[in-house]
Motif scaffolding. Sequence first.
Motif, mmCIF file in Angstrom:
data_model
loop_
_atom_site.group_PDB
_atom_site.id
_atom_site.type_symbol
_atom_site.label_atom_id
_atom_site.label_comp_id
_atom_site.label_asym_id
_atom_site.label_seq_id
_atom_site.Cartn_x
_atom_site.Cartn_y
_atom_site.Cartn_z
ATOM 1 N N GLY A 180 -0.978 -26.024 -13.707
ATOM 2 C CA GLY A 180 -1.116 -27.452 -13.452
ATOM 3 C C GLY A 180 0.161 -28.116 -12.997
ATOM 4 N N GLU A 181 1.300 -27.458 -13.244
ATOM 5 C CA GLU A 181 2.593 -28.011 -12.846
ATOM 6 C C GLU A 181 3.292 -27.168 -11.774
ATOM 7 O OE1 GLU A 181 4.925 -28.474 -16.338
ATOM 8 O OE2 GLU A 181 3.599 -29.985 -17.240
ATOM 9 N N GLU A 182 3.091 -25.874 -11.832
ATOM 10 C CA GLU A 182 3.709 -24.991 -10.852
ATOM 11 C C GLU A 182 2.800 -23.802 -10.589
ATOM 12 O OE1 GLU A 182 7.403 -23.632 -12.391
ATOM 13 O OE2 GLU A 182 6.593 -23.139 -14.365
ATOM 14 N N MET A 183 3.129 -23.069 -9.511
ATOM 15 C CA MET A 183 2.298 -21.943 -9.101
ATOM 16 C C MET A 183 3.171 -20.724 -8.836
ATOM 17 S SD MET A 183 -0.392 -23.719 -6.436
ATOM 18 C CE MET A 183 0.935 -24.116 -5.291
ATOM 19 N N GLN A 184 2.585 -19.550 -9.019
ATOM 20 C CA GLN A 184 3.202 -18.287 -8.643
ATOM 21 C C GLN A 184 2.135 -17.419 -7.978
ATOM 22 O OE1 GLN A 184 6.484 -17.122 -8.943
ATOM 23 N NE2 GLN A 184 6.973 -19.243 -9.483
ATOM 24 N N THR A 185 2.578 -16.527 -7.098
ATOM 25 C CA THR A 185 1.637 -15.693 -6.355
ATOM 26 C C THR A 185 1.818 -14.216 -6.691
ATOM 27 O OG1 THR A 185 3.149 -15.478 -4.475
ATOM 28 C CG2 THR A 185 1.594 -17.327 -4.451
ATOM 29 N N GLY A 186 0.783 -13.453 -6.410
ATOM 30 C CA GLY A 186 0.829 -11.999 -6.553
ATOM 31 C C GLY A 186 -0.008 -11.370 -5.458
ATOM 32 N N SER A 187 0.353 -10.183 -5.029
ATOM 33 C CA SER A 187 -0.413 -9.537 -3.957
ATOM 34 C C SER A 187 -0.284 -8.025 -4.019
ATOM 35 C CB SER A 187 0.063 -10.029 -2.586
ATOM 36 O OG SER A 187 1.405 -9.649 -2.349
ATOM 37 N N TYR A 188 -1.258 -7.360 -3.408
ATOM 38 C CA TYR A 188 -1.241 -5.904 -3.259
ATOM 39 C C TYR A 188 -2.087 -5.575 -2.035
ATOM 40 C CZ TYR A 188 0.270 -1.637 -5.656
ATOM 41 O OH TYR A 188 0.936 -0.501 -6.028
ATOM 42 N N SER A 189 -1.583 -4.677 -1.179
ATOM 43 C CA SER A 189 -2.269 -4.431 0.097
ATOM 44 C C SER A 189 -2.274 -2.954 0.455
ATOM 45 C CB SER A 189 -1.599 -5.238 1.217
ATOM 46 O OG SER A 189 -1.612 -6.619 0.940
ATOM 47 N N PRO A 190 -3.156 -2.152 -0.154
ATOM 48 C CA PRO A 190 -3.222 -0.726 0.177
ATOM 49 C C PRO A 190 -3.872 -0.493 1.540
ATOM 50 C CG PRO A 190 -4.983 -1.304 -1.332
ATOM 51 C CD PRO A 190 -4.131 -2.530 -1.187
ATOM 52 N N GLY A 191 -3.449 0.563 2.207
ATOM 53 C CA GLY A 191 -4.037 0.917 3.498
ATOM 54 C C GLY A 191 -3.841 2.393 3.771
ATOM 55 N N ALA A 192 -4.566 2.935 4.763
ATOM 56 C CA ALA A 192 -4.457 4.361 5.079
ATOM 57 C C ALA A 192 -4.958 4.627 6.487
ATOM 58 C CB ALA A 192 -5.244 5.202 4.073
ATOM 59 N N HIS A 193 -4.584 5.789 7.004
ATOM 60 C CA HIS A 193 -5.102 6.279 8.284
ATOM 61 C C HIS A 193 -6.457 6.912 7.993
ATOM 62 C CE1 HIS A 193 -5.402 8.180 12.138
ATOM 63 N NE2 HIS A 193 -4.120 8.080 12.450
ATOM 64 N N LYS A 194 -7.384 6.071 7.545
ATOM 65 C CA LYS A 194 -8.723 6.490 7.153
ATOM 66 C C LYS A 194 -9.742 5.467 7.631
ATOM 67 C CE LYS A 194 -7.589 8.913 2.809
ATOM 68 N NZ LYS A 194 -7.893 8.999 1.357
ATOM 69 N N GLY A 195 -11.017 5.830 7.467
ATOM 70 C CA GLY A 195 -12.094 4.901 7.729
ATOM 71 C C GLY A 195 -12.501 4.177 6.452
ATOM 72 N N PHE A 196 -13.756 3.771 6.392
ATOM 73 C CA PHE A 196 -14.238 2.994 5.246
ATOM 74 C C PHE A 196 -14.233 3.815 3.957
ATOM 75 C CE2 PHE A 196 -17.500 0.806 2.677
ATOM 76 C CZ PHE A 196 -16.977 -0.485 2.715
ATOM 77 N N GLU A 197 -14.086 5.127 4.063
ATOM 78 C CA GLU A 197 -14.016 5.946 2.850
ATOM 79 C C GLU A 197 -12.825 5.560 1.983
ATOM 80 O OE1 GLU A 197 -11.956 8.409 6.092
ATOM 81 O OE2 GLU A 197 -13.728 7.133 5.915
ATOM 82 N N LEU A 198 -11.856 4.862 2.564
ATOM 83 C CA LEU A 198 -10.725 4.384 1.770
ATOM 84 C C LEU A 198 -11.211 3.533 0.600
ATOM 85 C CD1 LEU A 198 -7.641 3.998 1.392
ATOM 86 C CD2 LEU A 198 -7.850 1.950 2.815
ATOM 87 N N MET A 199 -12.275 2.755 0.820
ATOM 88 C CA MET A 199 -12.800 1.889 -0.231
ATOM 89 C C MET A 199 -13.378 2.699 -1.391
ATOM 90 S SD MET A 199 -12.081 -1.066 1.015
ATOM 91 C CE MET A 199 -10.700 -0.339 1.899
ATOM 92 N N GLU A 200 -13.774 3.942 -1.112
ATOM 93 C CA GLU A 200 -14.289 4.818 -2.158
ATOM 94 C C GLU A 200 -13.169 5.633 -2.806
ATOM 95 O OE1 GLU A 200 -17.221 7.190 -0.242
ATOM 96 O OE2 GLU A 200 -18.641 5.538 0.036
ATOM 97 N N ASP A 201 -12.112 5.907 -2.040
ATOM 98 C CA ASP A 201 -11.021 6.734 -2.547
ATOM 99 C C ASP A 201 -10.103 5.967 -3.500
ATOM 100 O OD1 ASP A 201 -12.044 8.700 -0.930
ATOM 101 O OD2 ASP A 201 -10.551 8.446 0.659
#
Length: 462
Positions: A180-201
């Motif tokens: 309510g007075e201040e904010m902080q952020t967080g993030s994570y961004s995985p990726g690969a030389h793969k297709g949609f199977e990345l979402m299963e892996d």
Amino acid sequence: MLAQSVIENIIDAALSTGGDFAEVFAEDKVNSSIVLIGGKVERSISGKDFGIGVRIFKGTNSVYAYTNDHTEDRLIAMAKKAGQALSGEGRTEAVKLQTEKVNTIHPVTFAPLDVAKSKKVAVMRDIYQVAKNYDQLISQVTIGYNDVDQNVLIANSEGRLVEDRRIRTRLSAQTVASNGEEMQTGSYSPGAHKGFELMEDLDLSYYGSEAARIAVTMLKADECPSGQFPVIIDNDFGGVIFHEACGHGLEATSVAKGNSVFAGRLGERVAPDIVTYIDDGTLPNEWGSQNIDDEGEKTRKNVLIENGILKGYLIDKLGGRRMGMPSTGSSRRESYKFAPTSRMTNTFIAPGKSTPEEIIANTEFGIYAKYMGGGSVNPATADYNFAVNEGYIVRNGKIAEPVRGATLIGNGAKTLQKVDMVGNNLGHGQGMCGSVSGSIPANVGQPMIRVSEITVGGRRQA
């Protein structure tokens, strides 16, 4: 994409006015981007990009032109016009191309084009729920999804004709925590030389909860002290400092012009003997990997620093001409709109013998950078400034209270020399790397390391 006879005619035209080398790069790319905010699809964009670039050398001079008009007459006219910038005695011998087979080391199970958008969105909503429900302090969650299916054709006046297909997929989770007075952020961004199977892996719930945990932890953290301290940098994306401050300085883009602190230093000690620095474009299915580079050379494992000794550089064809050295399979570009140059693929510090527990236990007082953020670097001097997304005080050999607002300030070459412990837990993080040939996917990596001293910028005295 283009008939072999057309490509041969383009190369012949490019060399008709005096160039000594010509190259054709054709690209046919389809990409998709989806953004989910507040559990709803905010943006969904799909696009197709097609174009052809022609590059011509004469000695160490080069010219580059590109178009998305694939008619033969226009391409020949463009090649001739570009070649006029390098006028001289034209080549009369016609080029004859030989097709080279590319063996893929990055198998894909589900090509993005074969996966319904509704299935992609469903996965994104699952991750959104994990992040949103992590803590009541989480006020906003943004989930991003991107995939690209790129087909390239590369041919040159040396007779090479090669084609490759590159499929990449990446997910990102970004969170905001607020009291309510201040904010902080967080993030994570995985990726690969793969297709949609990345979402299963991947364990996608881990990335959603981790992005939320970072934001909540930093919201509750005290301000980081300033001063010069030992700094422990964790594995994975912690490698971004040496990617930026050292990796770019090892590319022919800067070395060939003498604009690097590492220029002319092959065989010299540039780091302690516990440091080995590698760029490896052959790691199966890794984000920065490719079968071939953007000049058609096979990618390879390049040991840049071995046991502290500078062993090599990352070299493209033009850089190699300027340096009198062969290509290292390191030429890359964002698209046909960019001429290629030497770039990193998957660059990392090799694992050492220390355990993370030993590194922390051997630190009486310092800063533990669990997750690194973005920053800036001067490639000519290797001076850098990087944010710490999640940091902690190390006190009496133990991780103590979290701190926020930390920045690491230093010089890459000097920081490299101050690495005094290297862990055994190598990890890779994914990012987009920008340089003169555009923005490209690249892995940064390292095990946990300790640097004996880095200037830490904070908002209070130690």
